[in-house]
Design an enzyme around this catalytic site. Sequence first.
Site, PDB file in Angstrom:
ATOM      1  N   SER A 146     -37.759   5.699  11.472  1.00 43.09           N
ATOM      2  CA  SER A 146     -38.059   4.323  11.066  1.00 43.09           C
ATOM      3  C   SER A 146     -36.816   3.675  10.453  1.00 43.09           C
ATOM      4  CB  SER A 146     -39.257   4.317  10.113  1.00 43.09           C
ATOM      5  OG  SER A 146     -39.793   3.016   9.980  1.00 43.09           O
ATOM      6  N   ASP A 273     -46.440   0.648  19.051  1.00 40.88           N
ATOM      7  CA  ASP A 273     -46.076   0.780  17.637  1.00 40.88           C
ATOM      8  C   ASP A 273     -46.500  -0.472  16.862  1.00 40.88           C
ATOM      9  OD1 ASP A 273     -44.712   0.877  15.147  1.00 40.88           O
ATOM     10  OD2 ASP A 273     -43.136   2.134  16.003  1.00 40.88           O
ATOM     11  N   HIS A 301     -46.787   4.382  15.153  1.00 42.52           N
ATOM     12  CA  HIS A 301     -45.532   4.430  14.385  1.00 42.52           C
ATOM     13  C   HIS A 301     -45.371   5.824  13.788  1.00 42.52           C
ATOM     14  CE1 HIS A 301     -42.103   2.705  12.293  1.00 42.52           C
ATOM     15  NE2 HIS A 301     -42.509   3.294  11.170  1.00 42.52           N
TER      16      HIS A 301
END
Length: 332
Positions: A146, A273, A301
């Site tokens: 991320s 996502d 995600h």
Amino acid sequence: MNQNSIEAVNFTPLAGLHNPHLQTLLPRLLRRRVHLKPHWQRLDLPDGDFVDLAWSEDPQGAKHKPRVVLFHGLEGSIRSPYAHGLMQACQQQGWLSVVMHFRGCSGVPNRLNRIYHSGETEDARFFLNWLRSTWGEVPTAAIGVSLGGNMLACLLGEQRGDIPLEAAVVISAPLELEPCSVKLESGFSRFYQYYLLTQLKKNALRKLRAWPDSLPVDLLQLKGFRRLRDFDDAVTSRAHGFVDAGDYYRRASAMPLLKQIETPLLIIHAKDDPFMTDAVIPSHEQLSASTTYQLTTHGGHVGFVGGSLRRPQMWLEQRVPQWLTPWLEATT
């Protein structure tokens, strides 16, 4: 192996649970406990601040092992399910792994009037060079997740000097920050914004109590933030020399740097996502020849939970070591 292409990948979500939000949240249910007993170490930085390291074992007795460095996401830590899950997967391969906590993310407020952000690469650069000089030269790879994935892609794209990495993996990274910020303000994605903003506020509050006047906001202002963009406007941008959140998002996004990456790199994204939009999917022309881009239909995600209800499988914990093995094992 380096395909420089965008293609669907054979990830099959857990039967009946392909919903992106379920995929995103499932790892928190399945990886609730940290089974690793990390070896902690504090690394002092050149500017007088510090970052905390969590090793899978004492590095003193594992200097000969291939190394994997993990850069966590926004307000993440070794306690994040993907972090200790991937570390366990690396341990099973016989590799030494370590999480470099961004400033203030280990639970202890950092000292200086700054924190961390998506494009801050200097701490990671210093850490990687320190690893090599302190613990010797062995095959080393990095995983960025991320926010940590965007940061790692920026670091690789800057190519300033020698980056001591054989290979890298970037997972669910917001390669264009502006559209991701907008996405988190709509629909169910607002739930993730609320959670992340709550964690940012808690961390900032802890820092202000330990070091008054260490941030460009006071407690009243902090409590008033309702969006991640509000925090980035008032704290992230001002603490790190950006004009505002928009300026930060433009200058800290990794997408423009992808073409310059020379290190073998795997980028993994899920098309569903909930943190992102199609704007984070690079075109063929935006990728370097050393990059393999894998786009799955499902996964959420940093989710990617497959298998069955009786035997769920964390696909990332299989795919990432599988991809890294040729570089980490080739010279050992």
